[in-house]
Scaffold this active site. Structure first.
Site, short mmCIF file in Angstrom:
data_model
loop_
_atom_site.label_atom_id
_atom_site.label_comp_id
_atom_site.label_asym_id
_atom_site.label_seq_id
_atom_site.Cartn_x
_atom_site.Cartn_y
_atom_site.Cartn_z
N ARG A 32 0.84 -1.21 0.00
CA ARG A 32 0.00 0.00 0.00
C ARG A 32 0.87 1.25 0.00
NH1 ARG A 32 -5.27 -0.29 0.56
NH2 ARG A 32 -6.28 -2.20 1.28
N ARG A 33 1.87 1.25 0.84
CA ARG A 33 2.79 2.40 0.93
C ARG A 33 3.58 2.57 -0.36
NH1 ARG A 33 4.83 0.85 6.93
NH2 ARG A 33 2.97 1.53 8.05
N ALA A 54 -2.99 -12.14 -3.39
CA ALA A 54 -2.24 -13.27 -2.82
C ALA A 54 -2.54 -13.39 -1.33
CB ALA A 54 -0.75 -13.09 -3.06
N GLN A 55 -2.54 -12.26 -0.62
CA GLN A 55 -2.84 -12.28 0.82
C GLN A 55 -4.29 -12.70 1.06
OE1 GLN A 55 -4.92 -9.82 2.61
NE2 GLN A 55 -4.59 -10.98 4.50
N TYR A 61 -8.18 -19.53 2.49
CA TYR A 61 -7.94 -20.97 2.67
C TYR A 61 -7.48 -21.32 4.08
CZ TYR A 61 -8.67 -22.42 -2.11
OH TYR A 61 -9.26 -22.72 -3.32
N TYR A 95 3.49 -19.63 -3.01
CA TYR A 95 2.34 -19.08 -3.74
C TYR A 95 2.30 -17.56 -3.60
CZ TYR A 95 -2.53 -17.77 -4.58
OH TYR A 95 -3.67 -17.15 -5.02
N PHE A 96 2.42 -17.08 -2.36
CA PHE A 96 2.36 -15.64 -2.11
C PHE A 96 3.43 -14.90 -2.91
CE2 PHE A 96 3.44 -11.72 -0.01
CZ PHE A 96 2.20 -11.15 0.21
N GLY A 98 5.20 -16.03 -5.48
CA GLY A 98 5.03 -16.23 -6.92
C GLY A 98 3.96 -15.33 -7.49
N ARG A 106 1.86 -18.01 -9.54
CA ARG A 106 1.08 -18.59 -8.44
C ARG A 106 0.67 -20.02 -8.71
NH1 ARG A 106 -2.81 -17.03 -11.82
NH2 ARG A 106 -4.95 -17.75 -11.52
#
Length: 152
Positions: A32-33, A54-55, A61, A95-96, A98, A106
């Site tokens: 965000r920053r 991703a987050q 899950y 995953y995050f 990627g 991902r």
């Protein structure tokens, strides 16, 4: 009755998973920053949106993972479940990162972590079934199987 000592490994994997979720959330704050996306906005540059998604996907899950981790650990095997849990967390970490780099990045870790979830679901189902048979039907299927397979 389950003793606390019997579930310490599951608890450790759970805490590690919570720390991983916190790390993912911090990455969204940093993004965000970096990309000047103020809350409550959830859209911005493609780079920000990939980190945000991703987050969010990992968070979506997480309840499923925690449920099958503990169910599998309590009813099937704490050790095997913990190993699967660590593999799942590793897959989600990959995953995050990627997904943060590219949408294509991902996919392989997504498939890997989904496979680990299915293994945990299988362990959970088998453990619940065997426990149900032992407790409510008074049939220990594992003991019966071992007796049937043992040499006479």
């Amino acid at each position: 009755m389950i003793m606390m000592e019997e579930t310490v490994v599951l608890a450790a994997v759970t805490v590690l998973g919570v720390l991983e979720q916190a790390y993912f959330s911090l990455q969204v704050i940093y993004a965000r920053r970096k990309y000047s996306v103020s809350p409550p906005a959830t859209s911005g540059s493609p780079e920000f949106e990939r980190v945000f998604r991703a987050q969010a996907n990992c968070s979506e899950y997480f309840p499923i993972f925690i449920t099958v981790l503990w169910t599998s650990g309590v009813f099937f095997s704490q050790g095997l479940s913990a190993v699967c849990g660590l593999l799942y967390l590793y897959g989600r970490f990959r995953y995050f990162h990627g997904y943060s780099q590219s949408a294509q990045g991902r996919l392989a870790p997504l498939y890997f972590s989904a496979q680990v979830l299915w293994v945990l679901i299988g362990f959970s189902s088998l453990g619940i079934f065997l426990t149900f048979c032992r407790v409510y039907l008074n049939v220990d299927l594992l003991q019966e199987l071992c007796s049937a397979l043992s040499p006479v």
